[in-house]
Scaffold this active site. Structure first.
Site, mmCIF file in Angstrom:
data_model
loop_
_atom_site.group_PDB
_atom_site.id
_atom_site.type_symbol
_atom_site.label_atom_id
_atom_site.label_comp_id
_atom_site.label_asym_id
_atom_site.label_seq_id
_atom_site.Cartn_x
_atom_site.Cartn_y
_atom_site.Cartn_z
ATOM 1 N N CYS A 112 0.818 -1.228 0.000
ATOM 2 C CA CYS A 112 0.000 0.000 0.000
ATOM 3 C C CYS A 112 0.848 1.273 0.000
ATOM 4 O O CYS A 112 0.322 2.364 -0.243
ATOM 5 C CB CYS A 112 -0.958 0.001 1.179
ATOM 6 S SG CYS A 112 -2.082 -1.398 1.140
ATOM 7 N N HIS A 254 -3.252 7.076 2.736
ATOM 8 C CA HIS A 254 -3.694 5.792 2.206
ATOM 9 C C HIS A 254 -5.108 5.500 2.685
ATOM 10 O O HIS A 254 -5.411 5.629 3.873
ATOM 11 C CB HIS A 254 -2.710 4.706 2.661
ATOM 12 C CG HIS A 254 -3.188 3.334 2.337
ATOM 13 N ND1 HIS A 254 -3.676 2.992 1.098
ATOM 14 C CD2 HIS A 254 -3.271 2.210 3.098
ATOM 15 C CE1 HIS A 254 -4.034 1.733 1.107
ATOM 16 N NE2 HIS A 254 -3.798 1.222 2.306
ATOM 17 N N ASN A 284 -10.292 -0.089 -0.162
ATOM 18 C CA ASN A 284 -8.828 0.017 -0.090
ATOM 19 C C ASN A 284 -8.252 -0.574 -1.383
ATOM 20 O O ASN A 284 -8.384 -1.775 -1.627
ATOM 21 C CB ASN A 284 -8.340 -0.759 1.145
ATOM 22 C CG ASN A 284 -6.826 -0.737 1.299
ATOM 23 O OD1 ASN A 284 -6.093 -0.409 0.359
ATOM 24 N ND2 ASN A 284 -6.351 -1.108 2.468
HETATM 25 N N1 COA Z 1 -18.113 -8.520 9.235
HETATM 26 C C1 COA Z 1 -18.542 -8.743 10.483
HETATM 27 N N2 COA Z 1 -17.702 -8.964 11.511
HETATM 28 C C2 COA Z 1 -16.387 -8.970 11.218
HETATM 29 C C3 COA Z 1 -15.875 -8.742 9.931
HETATM 30 C C4 COA Z 1 -16.803 -8.511 8.918
HETATM 31 N N3 COA Z 1 -16.426 -8.277 7.649
HETATM 32 N N4 COA Z 1 -14.531 -8.788 9.982
HETATM 33 C C5 COA Z 1 -14.199 -9.035 11.251
HETATM 34 N N5 COA Z 1 -15.326 -9.146 12.003
HETATM 35 C C6 COA Z 1 -15.451 -9.431 13.415
HETATM 36 C C7 COA Z 1 -14.251 -10.148 13.981
HETATM 37 O O1 COA Z 1 -14.361 -11.538 13.769
HETATM 38 C C8 COA Z 1 -14.328 -9.780 15.430
HETATM 39 O O2 COA Z 1 -15.273 -10.582 16.052
HETATM 40 P P1 COA Z 1 -15.046 -11.095 17.566
HETATM 41 O O3 COA Z 1 -14.992 -9.834 18.407
HETATM 42 O O4 COA Z 1 -16.215 -11.949 17.823
HETATM 43 O O5 COA Z 1 -13.728 -11.820 17.556
HETATM 44 C C9 COA Z 1 -14.882 -8.359 15.409
HETATM 45 O O6 COA Z 1 -15.499 -8.190 14.116
HETATM 46 C C10 COA Z 1 -13.823 -7.309 15.564
HETATM 47 O O7 COA Z 1 -12.751 -7.668 14.697
HETATM 48 P P2 COA Z 1 -11.521 -6.757 14.522
HETATM 49 O O8 COA Z 1 -10.536 -7.370 13.577
HETATM 50 O O9 COA Z 1 -11.046 -6.378 15.882
HETATM 51 O O10 COA Z 1 -12.237 -5.519 13.818
HETATM 52 P P3 COA Z 1 -11.706 -4.094 13.616
HETATM 53 O O11 COA Z 1 -12.635 -3.147 14.192
HETATM 54 O O12 COA Z 1 -10.245 -3.973 13.960
HETATM 55 O O13 COA Z 1 -11.815 -3.935 12.024
HETATM 56 C C11 COA Z 1 -10.372 -4.008 10.101
HETATM 57 C C12 COA Z 1 -11.102 -4.815 11.164
HETATM 58 C C13 COA Z 1 -9.580 -4.939 9.218
HETATM 59 C C14 COA Z 1 -11.424 -3.266 9.292
HETATM 60 C C15 COA Z 1 -9.453 -2.998 10.802
HETATM 61 O O14 COA Z 1 -8.692 -3.658 11.770
HETATM 62 C C16 COA Z 1 -8.508 -2.296 9.873
HETATM 63 O O15 COA Z 1 -8.923 -1.487 9.064
HETATM 64 N N6 COA Z 1 -7.206 -2.540 10.020
HETATM 65 C C17 COA Z 1 -6.151 -1.800 9.359
HETATM 66 C C18 COA Z 1 -6.079 -1.982 7.882
HETATM 67 C C19 COA Z 1 -4.883 -1.219 7.366
HETATM 68 O O16 COA Z 1 -4.450 -0.230 7.914
HETATM 69 N N7 COA Z 1 -4.288 -1.642 6.339
HETATM 70 C C20 COA Z 1 -3.105 -0.931 5.880
HETATM 71 C C21 COA Z 1 -2.406 -1.708 4.905
HETATM 72 S S1 COA Z 1 -3.480 -2.301 3.667
#
Ligand code: COA
Length: 333
Positions: A112, A254, A284
């Site tokens: 990215c 980004h 993204n």
């Molecule tokens: N739909 C529903 N629930 C989902 C899900 C989806 N698409 N994806 C994950 N979950 C669930 C998880 O299983 C978890 O459930 P649990 O609490 O029962 O274990 C819960 O939602 C929280 O998951 P988590 O991973 O902590 O969510 P989050 O709020 O951190 O969001 C991302 C996930 C990936 C959107 C977020 O972490 C993110 O944007 N990360 C950074 C990405 C980034 O910066 N990339 C840069 C390089 S590309």
């Protein structure tokens, strides 16, 4: 006189197939409400069979050249995580299809952060006098490497391409790029990765499983690091430019997650209203994210000539970087 790279044209390209959150929720354990509230994404575009990264790169590159009013470039750099093939690079095919003769052409792989790395290397070639006009493209068909059963990545990424044309100019003119900060930390290489594809393991029984050929990301850890690292290097660029956060008219970071964009603005000390975001519309798009956001903001006149723009990105590697420019007057194509 110091010779630097100056932005001279911009364009982008999205594939025609639009995928809504509801469409994903019909086959995955997710919902439109979860995706919108946790990421800010409402839809994304994906390629259909037969379309490769080079096709999107050619679309964005031709628009960028057209907007610059000059169809020539002697260098083509394609930043991508999803090249058409492992070998050769995608850029030579893109250069040939754009009619750029024997232009220097190479790919940059920094996930990215790829577009910022590509922008810096092309700017360096211009500063050295190796290149007079460079076409820098961020292009991805990320949908090809997503695990269709993984709700944590499938809902986030989309396909697309964005491109800019750089020409030689002077540091005090609008569009002049710099300074640049580029960094990496390979200790974090497993946080954002396609695990398979390395050397064959000594014990064949320990070889990769089917899921290892897909993209994986440890989202929560990456979220915190993204805010911290982009914040650090964005501040370093401001310091080197002798600027303060209040001098920034537009923060183009980004497009990984709307919540990251909000936290990052807060971390740097830039009012949220000055952030640029198109993540709701395209998701993204990895290496294509910054040039796509720039092109959309330019076309919609969110970016105005004279705006001081701060760019920053974070991605797999881990890699991250930042740079600045004053937005030049370019006619939207
Ligand atoms: N739909 C529903 N629930 C989902 C899900 C989806 N698409 N994806 C994950 N979950 C669930 C998880 O299983 C978890 O459930 P649990 O609490 O029962 O274990 C819960 O939602 C929280 O998951 P988590 O991973 O902590 O969510 P989050 O709020 O951190 O969001 C991302 C996930 C990936 C959107 C977020 O972490 C993110 O944007 N990360 C950074 C990405 C980034 O910066 N990339 C840069 C390089 S590309």
């Amino acid at each position: 006189m110091t010779r630097v790279a100056v932005l001279d044209g911009i364009g982008s390209c999205l594939p025609p197939r639009l995928v809504t959150n509801d469409e994903l929720a019909a086959r995955l354990d997710t919902s439109d409400a979860w995706i919108r509230s946790r990421t800010g994404i409402r839809q994304r575009y994906v390629v259909t069979d037969g379309t490769g990264t080079s096709d999107l790169a050619v679309g964005a590159g031709s628009r960028a050249l057209k907007s610059s009013g000059d169809p020539h470039a002697d260098t083509v750099v394609v930043a991508t995580t999803t090249p058409d093939r492992p070998c050769p690079a995608t850029a030579p095919a893109v250069a040939a299809r754009l009619g750029l003769g024997h232009a220097a052409a190479y790919d940059v792989a920094a996930v990215c952060t790829g577009f910022l790395y590509a922008l810096a290397t092309a700017s360096g070639l211009i500063a050295l006098g190796v290149s007079a006009r460079a076409l820098v493209i961020g292009a991805e068909t990320f949908s090809r490497i997503l695990n269709p059963d993984d709700r944590s990545t499938s809902v986030i990424f989309g396909d697309g391409a964005g491109a800019v044309v750089l020409r030689a100019g002077s540091p005090d003119e609008p569009g002049a790029l710099g300074p640049f900060e580029l960094r990496s930390d390979g200790e974090g290489r497993d946080l954002i990765t396609v695990p398979a594809g390395g050397p064959p393991p000594a014990d064949p029984a320990a070889g990769p499983g089917a899921a290892d050929y897909y993209f994986t990301m440890q989202g929560k850890k990456v979220f915190r690091l993204a805010v911290q690292r982009m914040g650090e290097c964005a501040r370093a660029v401001l310091d080197r430019a002798g600027r303060r956060p209040g001098d920034v008219d537009r923060l183009v970071s980004h497009q990984a997650n709307q919540r990251i964009i909000e936290r990052l603005a807060d971390e740097i000390g830039i009012p949220y209203e000055r952030t640029v975001s198109n993540i709701a519309r395209v998701g993204n798009t990895a290496a294509a994210s910054i040039p796509l956001a720039l092109d959309h903001a330019h076309t919609e006149r969110v970016l105005r000539p004279g705006d001081r723009v701060l760019l920053t990105a974070f991605g797999g590697g881990l890699t991250w970087g930042a740079s600045m420019l004053t937005w030049p007057a370019i006619d939207p194509v």
